[in-house]
Motif scaffolding. Structure first.
Motif, mmCIF file in Angstrom:
data_model
loop_
_atom_site.group_PDB
_atom_site.id
_atom_site.type_symbol
_atom_site.label_atom_id
_atom_site.label_comp_id
_atom_site.label_asym_id
_atom_site.label_seq_id
_atom_site.Cartn_x
_atom_site.Cartn_y
_atom_site.Cartn_z
ATOM 1 N N LEU A 170 60.172 85.738 -108.176
ATOM 2 C CA LEU A 170 60.581 84.475 -108.180
ATOM 3 C C LEU A 170 60.798 83.505 -109.206
ATOM 4 O O LEU A 170 60.480 84.310 -110.076
ATOM 5 C CB LEU A 170 59.218 84.041 -107.467
ATOM 6 N N TYR B 275 62.201 80.215 -109.830
ATOM 7 C CA TYR B 275 61.427 79.589 -110.261
ATOM 8 C C TYR B 275 61.215 78.401 -108.339
ATOM 9 O O TYR B 275 60.776 79.159 -108.026
ATOM 10 C CB TYR B 275 62.429 78.611 -109.901
ATOM 11 N N ARG B 276 59.655 78.064 -109.433
ATOM 12 C CA ARG B 276 58.962 77.144 -108.168
ATOM 13 C C ARG B 276 58.852 75.661 -108.982
ATOM 14 O O ARG B 276 58.516 75.818 -109.794
ATOM 15 C CB ARG B 276 57.837 78.032 -108.053
ATOM 16 N N ARG B 277 59.108 75.330 -107.507
ATOM 17 C CA ARG B 277 58.984 73.272 -108.129
ATOM 18 C C ARG B 277 58.277 72.674 -106.549
ATOM 19 O O ARG B 277 58.859 73.036 -105.813
ATOM 20 C CB ARG B 277 60.065 73.002 -109.064
ATOM 21 N N LEU C 126 57.828 72.266 -101.940
ATOM 22 C CA LEU C 126 57.406 72.783 -103.355
ATOM 23 C C LEU C 126 58.573 73.951 -102.549
ATOM 24 O O LEU C 126 59.364 74.188 -100.920
ATOM 25 C CB LEU C 126 56.249 74.213 -102.278
ATOM 26 N N ARG D 177 60.986 77.035 -103.452
ATOM 27 C CA ARG D 177 61.057 78.671 -103.858
ATOM 28 C C ARG D 177 62.350 78.917 -103.751
ATOM 29 O O ARG D 177 62.590 79.213 -102.607
ATOM 30 C CB ARG D 177 59.919 79.490 -103.836
ATOM 31 N N LYS D 178 62.729 79.647 -105.450
ATOM 32 C CA LYS D 178 63.484 80.377 -105.147
ATOM 33 C C LYS D 178 64.266 81.675 -105.996
ATOM 34 O O LYS D 178 63.173 81.041 -106.888
ATOM 35 C CB LYS D 178 65.000 79.934 -106.389
ATOM 36 N N GLY D 179 64.827 82.578 -104.988
ATOM 37 C CA GLY D 179 64.100 84.043 -105.514
ATOM 38 C C GLY D 179 65.268 85.085 -105.656
ATOM 39 O O GLY D 179 65.923 84.836 -104.008
ATOM 40 N N LEU E 245 51.256 81.456 -103.217
ATOM 41 C CA LEU E 245 53.083 80.973 -102.579
ATOM 42 C C LEU E 245 52.829 80.262 -104.425
ATOM 43 O O LEU E 245 54.067 80.042 -105.373
ATOM 44 C CB LEU E 245 53.303 80.007 -102.306
ATOM 45 N N GLU E 246 51.975 79.683 -104.890
ATOM 46 C CA GLU E 246 51.764 78.500 -105.546
ATOM 47 C C GLU E 246 51.770 79.372 -106.945
ATOM 48 O O GLU E 246 51.678 78.586 -107.699
ATOM 49 C CB GLU E 246 50.746 77.227 -105.483
ATOM 50 N N SER F 134 54.169 85.400 -107.032
ATOM 51 C CA SER F 134 56.000 85.787 -106.296
ATOM 52 C C SER F 134 56.056 86.556 -105.084
ATOM 53 O O SER F 134 57.002 87.062 -105.108
ATOM 54 C CB SER F 134 56.554 86.564 -107.816
#
Length: 188
Positions: free
Chosen positions: A47, A49-51, A73, A75-77, A112-113, A116
């Motif tokens: 992961l 980033y997550r925002r 949410l 999520r990029k990875g 998820l929060e 990863s």
């Protein structure tokens, strides 16, 4: 999950790209599909980033959300080989996921929060369905995984909850350069 058969081919052959693109429409889990068919061994999710951010109008429409929803949410990875025999590690897929948190089971939301774990892996025990909306052949390159092969857009849904996520995934040529998807289903 439905599947396709693999045979040897060179990376320059365009027929396997079209066959692979069609086969992607028949799977509920792209990572498992690739792992089983390409033979790269175990994979790991990284992961990046997550925002939280407000959803756009198009995202609200595709996810059947009210326009006044405060946050989704993002999520990029990447998904890469777990065993690193190459430097940099072999990246199979890069992804961006827009996730509707309130439609997820509590345990998945926490995973998820705070971890990863991949979205598909977290949702698999809950009967996730993958609805591919677009597959594009591409030959662009990037710094993440090198030569791009296929771009996939999909919506994930859960029974009783409806759409829970939008996915935008890039499948890299390095993941499938030795494989051909013939499109014939493998017998069970």
């Amino acid at each position: 999950m439905r599947s396709a058969v693999l045979t040897e081919v060179s990376r320059d052959d365009t027929a396997p790209r079209h066959t692979l693109a069609r086969a992607i429409f028949d799977t509920d889990d792209l990572t498992t599909f690739l792992t089983a068919r390409v033979g790269v061994g175990p994979l790991t999710n990284e992961l990046q980033y997550r925002r939280l951010r407000p959803p756009g109008k198009a995202e609200c429409k595709r996810l059947l959300l009210p326009l006044d929803l405060k946050n989704v949410l993002v999520r990029k990875g990447i998904t890469r080989t777990a065993i690193q025999t190459a430097r940099p590690p072999l990246v199979l897929v890069s992804y961006v996921a827009v996730v509707v948190r309130f439609r997820l089971p509590e345990a998945v939301r926490k995973e998820l929060e705070h971890g990863s774990i991949g979205l598909g892996e977290a949702l698999r025990p809950h009967g996730v369905r993958r609805h591919v909306t677009d597959v594009q052949l591409t030959s662009a390159a990037d710094r993440i995984g090198g030569q791009r092969f296929v771009r996939v857009k999909a919506t994930l849904s859960l029974p009783g909850a409806g759409p829970v996520a939008l996915l935008d995934e890039i499948l890299y040529a390095s993941a499938v350069c030795r494989a051909r998807f013939t499109g014939r289903p493998r017998s069970s």
